[in-house]
Scaffold this motif. Structure first.
Motif, PDB file in Angstrom:
ATOM      1  N   CYS A  74       0.835  -1.195   0.000  1.00  0.00           N
ATOM      2  CA  CYS A  74       0.000   0.000   0.000  1.00  0.00           C
ATOM      3  C   CYS A  74       0.869   1.244   0.000  1.00  0.00           C
ATOM      4  O   CYS A  74       1.874   1.317   0.699  1.00  0.00           O
ATOM      5  N   TYR A 118      -0.263   4.128   0.918  1.00  0.00           N
ATOM      6  CA  TYR A 118      -0.718   5.012   1.995  1.00  0.00           C
ATOM      7  C   TYR A 118      -0.170   4.566   3.337  1.00  0.00           C
ATOM      8  O   TYR A 118       0.365   3.472   3.481  1.00  0.00           O
ATOM      9  N   ASP A 119      -0.379   5.416   4.317  1.00  0.00           N
ATOM     10  CA  ASP A 119       0.198   5.145   5.620  1.00  0.00           C
ATOM     11  C   ASP A 119      -0.799   5.444   6.740  1.00  0.00           C
ATOM     12  O   ASP A 119      -0.526   6.212   7.651  1.00  0.00           O
ATOM     13  N   CYS A 120      -1.948   4.817   6.658  1.00  0.00           N
ATOM     14  CA  CYS A 120      -2.977   5.068   7.672  1.00  0.00           C
ATOM     15  C   CYS A 120      -2.531   4.442   8.996  1.00  0.00           C
ATOM     16  O   CYS A 120      -2.201   3.254   9.041  1.00  0.00           O
ATOM     17  N   TYR A 133      -3.865   3.324  11.672  1.00  0.00           N
ATOM     18  CA  TYR A 133      -4.548   2.199  12.312  1.00  0.00           C
ATOM     19  C   TYR A 133      -4.418   0.897  11.535  1.00  0.00           C
ATOM     20  O   TYR A 133      -4.949  -0.137  11.937  1.00  0.00           O
ATOM     21  N   SER A 169      -1.392  -2.812   7.139  1.00  0.00           N
ATOM     22  CA  SER A 169      -0.782  -2.800   5.804  1.00  0.00           C
ATOM     23  C   SER A 169      -0.106  -1.469   5.470  1.00  0.00           C
ATOM     24  O   SER A 169       0.440  -1.305   4.386  1.00  0.00           O
ATOM     25  N   SER A 191      -8.276  -4.566  -0.790  1.00  0.00           N
ATOM     26  CA  SER A 191      -6.890  -4.475  -1.231  1.00  0.00           C
ATOM     27  C   SER A 191      -6.210  -3.242  -0.665  1.00  0.00           C
ATOM     28  O   SER A 191      -6.849  -2.231  -0.401  1.00  0.00           O
ATOM     29  N   ILE A 239      -3.769  -0.146  -1.544  1.00  0.00           N
ATOM     30  CA  ILE A 239      -3.738   0.645  -2.780  1.00  0.00           C
ATOM     31  C   ILE A 239      -2.315   0.582  -3.324  1.00  0.00           C
ATOM     32  O   ILE A 239      -1.403   1.160  -2.754  1.00  0.00           O
ATOM     33  N   GLU A 276     -13.878   3.978   8.190  1.00  0.00           N
ATOM     34  CA  GLU A 276     -12.775   3.744   9.137  1.00  0.00           C
ATOM     35  C   GLU A 276     -12.896   4.571  10.405  1.00  0.00           C
ATOM     36  O   GLU A 276     -13.096   4.034  11.477  1.00  0.00           O
ATOM     37  N   LYS A 292      -5.903  10.417   3.197  1.00  0.00           N
ATOM     38  CA  LYS A 292      -7.254  10.109   2.733  1.00  0.00           C
ATOM     39  C   LYS A 292      -8.151  11.299   2.998  1.00  0.00           C
ATOM     40  O   LYS A 292      -7.938  12.045   3.947  1.00  0.00           O
TER      41      LYS A 292
END
Ligand code: SF4
Lengths: 419, 252
Positions: free
Chosen positions: A67, A69-71, A73, A76, A112, A114, A170, A184
């Motif tokens: 992925c 992104y770096d969310c 919570y 992944s 999935s 991203i 989320e 996001k």
């Protein structure tokens, strides 16, 4: 197919997908065509249960856990140092079909990370669904998790092949999302949802005129909110759910108690317990809104923004509205019978049917399946009811909590029968 | 007291019920051949010969009073193998004849009707579990084979479910306890009654080459999808009672 490698991928990508709880197969309407594989039943079937007690009805995996992104919570997230893997389209199709043929699952729930941009990822997800439907003649359930920011064209295609689509909100509040997933934005989630909502409405209209319009996300949309990763209160959460039920015609909102798996100063510490009881109370409130005719404002209000952890929200409502009780079983309308603590939808229906045949008493009530230990305090029978004197007792609440605590505190899962 | 002996079939039971009315018997019990042990040699016995036209007439009447869904409930009572099943079905039919204008199956305050409703609930639950817990194993000849051992005789109740679901593969579901099964061969989907119990000794050796791989994949999936932090074995066992475990691939 390299079995060892496939097994390894499955382990990684099932593990990464397991925190998503918005995974049920209910609401499917796809009937089998002659000679094809699969049939979705409306109520869905749980084929097994995990050791944490959750239903397994779908093969729930990520296409990839790569992925960009770096969310905060999410396991992944790009900054997390973990093993990465990705399935090919063929592998996902093969697993789905072979699990389905053995009656392990009702279908596929595919989401999935991203891996390049929203559309490339979404396109790959759609390809899986398309291959299952068109090449494998598969009529089982398919739930695709849409990628925020995916284009309308891809959403359109997705809705033709999937039964259900979802985008996870989320984090319930916008400010919380900014904090934990700065890349996001809410709008990227809302516009594909709006697109699908309009599509579903249009499909329904066209269906009235042309019988043969293709199905369009027939099981509707759902979403998931993580509870307890940021500090929103229950009232905010319920209001968000209510908003999405009303304005986006969502079929389900799922609540996922945050499981602390990542060290991050923005998040609760790793030693924080999973808020299972709170999650359970949210599901109970959700039920009250969807099946019991309760409005969000009735369940909580600004003076009382958190759900009572000691008693379920229906009992909590009853305790705050004692003046509406006792309810006469013989004469009260169905809606009010539904509000009696200890009486569920099925029992309420049976009461309304059975009372046409005879005058009901406490014994009948027990036989009809009510939780009489609670219900008995709230009901008036034609012959009178000695328990009613407790209604006005100052210690009524304690009496109820004391009498049923052991039962309540064990109810930790959303998939228990809730009332 | 008159004892009506029937052959154990649903049609036979309905024939017996018909004859209860035909001969205006008041004090009767209906007993299936298989379960009958004569204790009193002076007891009055009436042997019922199954006649489908009599059974048919009972069904017709019932359909008017309690509709197809009501008959389905009575069928579930029959399949429950409950020791009181004949008495309960007779009681329900008697009540239904007495009150033809009401759906007496909703009179939950009546003891017999309540029992019926409870039995139906248990049978339905077992039926549902069998749609969920059947695990097919692919054999060398390409047939997907499953063995079950349900608490009630629910095979007739799940035939349609599997027939609708698996139309492009051959499959077989076999009830180990009652020694019969359903076989679908891509065209017909019929019950079969082997003369002898199927020999399942070492049947794993007849697995299709790919079978073990998919079983392993499923087992790995089952393990990996669990969230350890939320472990709740009590709940797990409540949903998947232990007596089913030996038939579940993921509980190897
Ligand atoms: S975009 Fe999705 S997969 Fe990627 S880090 Fe965020 S939540 Fe996780």
């Amino acid at each position: 197919m390299n079995f060892e490698r496939l097994k390894e991928k499955l382990e990684i990508l099932a593990d990464a997908a397991k925190y998503d709880v918005s995974c049920s197969s209910s609401g499917g309407t796809r009937k089998n065509k002659k000679g094809a594989l699969g049939d979705s039943s409306v109520s869905g079937i749980c084929h097994t249960y995990t050791e944490d007690g959750r239903c397994v009805s779908l093969l729930k995996i990520l296409l990839t856990n790569h992925c960009i992104y770096d969310c905060a919570y999410c396991v992944s997230r790009s900054s997390n140092d973990i093993k990465r893997a990705g399935f090919t389209v063929e592998e996902v199709v093969d697993l789905t079909i072979n699990f389905y043929r053995r009656n392990y699952i009702e279908g596929l729930f595919l989401s999935s990370g991203i891996f390049k941009n929203a559309d490339t990822t979404m396109e790959r997800l759609v390809r899986v669904a398309k291959k299952l439907r068109l090449e494998e003649n598969f009529n089982g359930y398919i739930h695709l998790k849409s990628i925020p920011g995916a284009s309308d064209e891809l959403m359109q295609e997705a809705a033709l092949y999937a039964d259900r689509l979802s985008i996870n909100l989320e984090i319930p509040t916008e400010s919380g999302l900014k904090l934990l997933a700065p890349e996001k934005n809410r709008q990227d989630m809302l516009s594909p949802m709006k697109y699908i909502q309009n599509g579903i409405a249009q499909y329904k209209d066209e269906k009235k005129i042309f019988r043969k319009v293709p199905k369009f996300a027939p099981a509707g949309q759902s979403t998931q909110m993580i509870v307890g990763a940021t500090n929103e209160n229950d009232l905010q959460i319920i209001k968000v759910a209510d908003h999405f039920y009303k304005n986006f015609s969502l079929k389900r909102v799922y609540y996922s108690g945050y499981v602390p798996v990542l060290e991050d100063k923005r998040l609760p510490s790793l030693t924080t317990a999973v808020p299972m009881l709170r999650e359970n109370r949210l599901y109970q409130s959700d039920w009250l809104m969807r099946f019991y005719g309760f409005k969000a404002e009735e369940i909580l209000d600004p003076n009382m923004p958190y759900l009572d952890l000691e008693v379920d929200p229906k009992l909590s409502w009853a305790l705050r509205h004692l003046h509406q009780f006792p309810v006469n079983l013989q004469t009260a309308d169905y809606q009010m019978i539904l509000r009696i603590p200890g009486i569920g939808v099925k029992t309420a229906q049976k009461i309304v049917q059975a009372r046409r045949f005879q005058i009901l008493n406490m014994d009948h009530l027990k036989k009809l399946g009510a939780a009489v230990n609670r219900a008995k305090y709230f009901i008036d029978f034609n012959a009178g009811n000695a328990y009613l004197r407790y209604l006005t007792d100052k210690n009524f609440r304690n009496l109820l909590v004391g009498g049923s605590s052991s039962k309540f505190h064990n109810q930790f899962s959303q998939q228990l029968s809730l009332f | 007291m008159i004892t009506l002996l029937y052959d154990g079939s649903f049609d036979g039971l309905l024939t017996a019920v018909f004859e209860v009315f035909e001969y205006r018997y008041k004090d009767v019990e209906i007993v299936s051949n298989g379960r009958f042990h004569q204790e009193n040699i002076f007891a009055e016995i009436h042997e019922v010969i199954t006649q489908s036209d009599k059974a048919e007439r009972v069904l017709k009447k019932l359909e008017q009073n309690i509709e197809k869904s009501g008959i389905h409930e009575l069928l579930k009572v029959y399949l429950s193998e409950d020791s009181e099943l004949e008495q309960l079905i007779l009681s329900a039919i008697r009540q239904s004849i007495q009150h033809p204008d009401k759906n007496i199956l909703q009179n939950y305050a009546d003891t017999d009707i309540l029992k019926i409703s409870k039995i139906c609930k248990s049978v339905s639950r077992e039926r549902h579990r069998m749609t969920a817990f059947v695990r097919f194993e692919k054999m060398q000849d390409g047939v997907f084979f499953a063995k079950i051992d349900p608490d009630f005789d629910v095979l007739p109740l799940i035939r349609k479910h599997f027939k609708d679901r698996y139309q492009d593969q051959k499959w077989m579901i076999y009830d180990l306890r009652r020694n019969y099964g359903i076989l679908y061969d891509l065209e017909n989907c019929e019950f079969f009654y082997p003369e002898e119990k199927l020999d399942l000794h070492k049947y794993q050796q007849k697995f299709h080459d790919e079978e073990q791989n998919y079983q392993t994949l499923w087992q790995r999936y089952f393990t990996k999808t669990n969230i350890v932090e939320r472990k709740n074995l009590k709940l797990h066992v409540q949903h998947v009672p232990k007596r089913y475990w030996k038939y579940l691939t993921e509980k190897w």
